[in-house]
Write an enzyme that holds these catalytic residues in place. Structure first.
Site, PDB file in Angstrom:
ATOM      1  N   GLU A 245      -4.680   7.728  -3.081  1.00  0.00           N
ATOM      2  CA  GLU A 245      -5.192   6.453  -2.565  1.00  0.00           C
ATOM      3  C   GLU A 245      -5.486   5.477  -3.703  1.00  0.00           C
ATOM      4  OE1 GLU A 245      -4.907   6.037   0.550  1.00  0.00           O
ATOM      5  OE2 GLU A 245      -6.091   4.259   1.023  1.00  0.00           O
TER       6      GLU A 245
ATOM      7  N   HIS B 261       1.693   4.580  -2.752  1.00  0.00           N
ATOM      8  CA  HIS B 261       1.800   6.031  -2.513  1.00  0.00           C
ATOM      9  C   HIS B 261       3.176   6.543  -2.934  1.00  0.00           C
ATOM     10  CE1 HIS B 261      -1.963   6.786  -0.427  1.00  0.00           C
ATOM     11  NE2 HIS B 261      -1.736   5.860   0.483  1.00  0.00           N
TER      12      HIS B 261
ATOM     13  N   HIS C 124       0.835  -1.208   0.000  1.00  0.00           N
ATOM     14  CA  HIS C 124       0.000   0.000   0.000  1.00  0.00           C
ATOM     15  C   HIS C 124       0.872   1.263   0.000  1.00  0.00           C
ATOM     16  CE1 HIS C 124      -3.743   2.261   1.152  1.00  0.00           C
ATOM     17  NE2 HIS C 124      -2.844   3.089   1.663  1.00  0.00           N
ATOM     18  N   GLU C 125       1.816   1.316   0.934  1.00  0.00           N
ATOM     19  CA  GLU C 125       2.669   2.518   1.024  1.00  0.00           C
ATOM     20  C   GLU C 125       3.574   2.647  -0.189  1.00  0.00           C
ATOM     21  OE1 GLU C 125       1.750   4.646   3.069  1.00  0.00           O
ATOM     22  OE2 GLU C 125       0.525   3.321   4.318  1.00  0.00           O
TER      23      GLU C 125
HETATM   24 ZN    ZN Z   1      -3.185   5.172   1.820  1.00  0.00          ZN
END
Ligand code: ZN
Length: 492
Positions: free
Chosen positions: A287, A261, A257-258
């Site tokens: 996101e 980003h 997830h990170e």
């Molecule tokens: Zn996030």
């Protein structure tokens, strides 16, 4: 030097100082000695004072008025638009109100944490009421007669409106509720992961995952923190993750997830570094990158096939006997209380609940004193279970205590955008799954970089998604994806 050159030089320094402020924040969560908290608070406040003065400096208004716009490139026009919007926003809010908000929210966060530990919403309600009153006052200053919630939303998702989101979310909710009911009633439920997984080995595999998803360690680093996050832009984009022996998926999927980003920030064109175009354009678009990396790519059947073998290599046999069962275990659905632990089907229901409640709060249609009962009633309706204690309900998220109203919907907007991007990406890359099954994400991450990430803040959020997908963002692709994936996974 032209006026535009002067403005650019001034902005570059302001943005560089902002990056330093962000790095102090990273340090605070990862490396800072515990005894340094008070001094660090003063250091950051001093820097914030400098930043606020620069962001509201009347010279910016003079430059903006003097710079001729005819003949400018799309990038330069977008640059000026960003500066104009930020300058207008920062000068509309009276300094005394901004200071009161900063003061109240820093106190409120501590009171929230204590109320949460004591399972006592009433101890938090008076403070939250003050935060809400100040944010409503700020919204009134920003909205100038327009909708208060829209004014707050604009900070996180420029151009979005509460009414537009209400229509989109209204279409999501019934289909998500129907899907969760169908899945939870299915006779063949996936097994949960069990056993203990060495935390150093988790970190070794999570480094490998970050590399496989395209994270550049030459301009980044991966450390442990209590809460996973990513910070920075341009040539210094750092991420954190966490480990728990019983829950390696938390480590792996937080990391992916990170990385989503971080790859967005690392993927932005070098020409935009330290300019207003050199950051992800909105929270929702940000996101979308973290979610498509984590879910549509990382939790897909093709990539989990690779991860299954990688976990066996790292940890030995761990009780899951084949890749298909592993895929089902990774994607197991359950109606938990906590948003950050929710599966793909339930996650957006958590967000929709918060969106509806906070919109009523900002409109003045719901009082803070009634927030807990409104939360519990809505949770029961959508999730089928009663909230057992405030830390599993209204007190679980930090957001409202620090004044973040209008932020929650960007999580679901990100999922909606990810659904659209996944549809467009799959159409452009028909043999993607064959590569993902080898643990190779380069075609997927390359497509996202080429069509979305490199452009940074060049276009508005909605235009950014439309440019990448070839169609306007809507909730249809996400719902189709979720229904197809989970119906097949549960055999219903
Ligand atoms: Zn996030």
């Amino acid at each position: 030097m032209s006026d535009f050159d002067d403005l650019k030089a001034f902005q570059r320094d302001t943005i560089a100082l902002g990056e330093i402020s962000g790095r102090l924040g990273w340090d605070q969560e990862t490396m800072m000695p515990r005894g340094a908290a008070a001094q660090r608070g003063e250091e950051m406040a001093a820097l914030e004072t400098v930043l606020h003065a620069r962001r509201t400096d009347p010279k910016i208004g003079d430059w903006l008025a003097a710079i001729p716009t005819e003949g400018l490139s799309q990038a330069d026009l977008s640059y000026l638009d960003h500066v104009q919007k930020s300058y207008t926003r920062n000068t509309k809010v009276p300094a005394a109100l901004a200071a009161a908000l900063a003061r109240e929210t820093s106190v409120a966060q501590g009171i929230w944490a204590e109320a949460r530990a004591n399972e006592d919403f009433d101890a938090f309600a008076p403070t939250l009421t003050k935060v809400v009153d100040l944010r409503r006052e700020e919204a009134a200053a920003l909205a100038e007669g327009g909708d208060l919630y829209d004014a707050l939303l604009n900070d996180y998702e420029p151009g979005a409106t509460g009414a537009e989101l209400e229509a989109m979310f209204g279409a999501l909710r019934p289909r998500l509720v129907a899907l969760r009911e169908k899945l939870l009633a299915a006779p063949d439920q996936p097994a949960a992961l069990s056993g203990s997984f060495d935390e150093d080995k988790q970190m070794a595999l999570t480094h490998e995952l970050a590399k496989r998803f395209g994270y550049d360690f030459n301009t980044g680093r991966l450390d442990k923190a209590v809460h996973p996050f990513s910070s920075g832009s341009g040539q210094d984009v750092r991420i954190t993750t966490r480990t728990a022996a019983q829950d390696p998926f938390n480590c792996f999927y937080s990391t992916i997830h990170e990385v989503g980003h971080a790859c967005y920030e690392q993927g932005i064109s070098d020409a935009y570094h330290l300019t207003p175009l050199g950051r992800g354009v909105s929270m929702g678009v940000h996101e979308s990158q973290s979610r498509i990396y984590e879910n549509q790519l990382g939790r897909g059947e093709a990539f989990t096939g690779w991860l299954y073998e990688a976990m066996k290599t790292e940890f030995g046999e761990f009780g899951v006997t084949n890749a298909r069962d592993f895929y089902r275990t990774v994607n197991r659905v359950g109606s938990g209380y906590i948003r950050t632990e929710a599966d793909e089907v339930h996650y957006n229901l958590h967000v929709l609940l918060r969106f509806d409640l906070e919109r009523k709060i900002i409109a003045g249609d719901l009082q803070v004193a009634d927030l807990q009962s409104a939360w519990n009633e809505r949770f029961k309706a959508d999730f089928g279970v009663a909230v057992d204690r405030p830390s599993n309900g209204v007190l679980q998220d930090v957001h409202w205590s620090v004044g973040l109203f209008g932020y929650f919907p960007t999580y679901t907007l990100g999922n909606v955008y990810a659904g659209c991007l996944n549809k467009a990406m799959r159409a452009a890359l028909p043999d993607l799954d064959a590569q993902l099954a080898q643990g190779d994400t380069t075609a997927a991450t390359g497509w996202l970089r080429e069509n979305l990430q490199q452009h940074g803040g060049l276009r508005t959020p909605k235009e950014t998604i439309t440019h990448a997908c070839g169609f306007e963002p809507n909730e249809g692709p996400l719902l189709d994806y979720l229904e197809a994936k989970f119906s097949a996974l549960y055999g219903v």
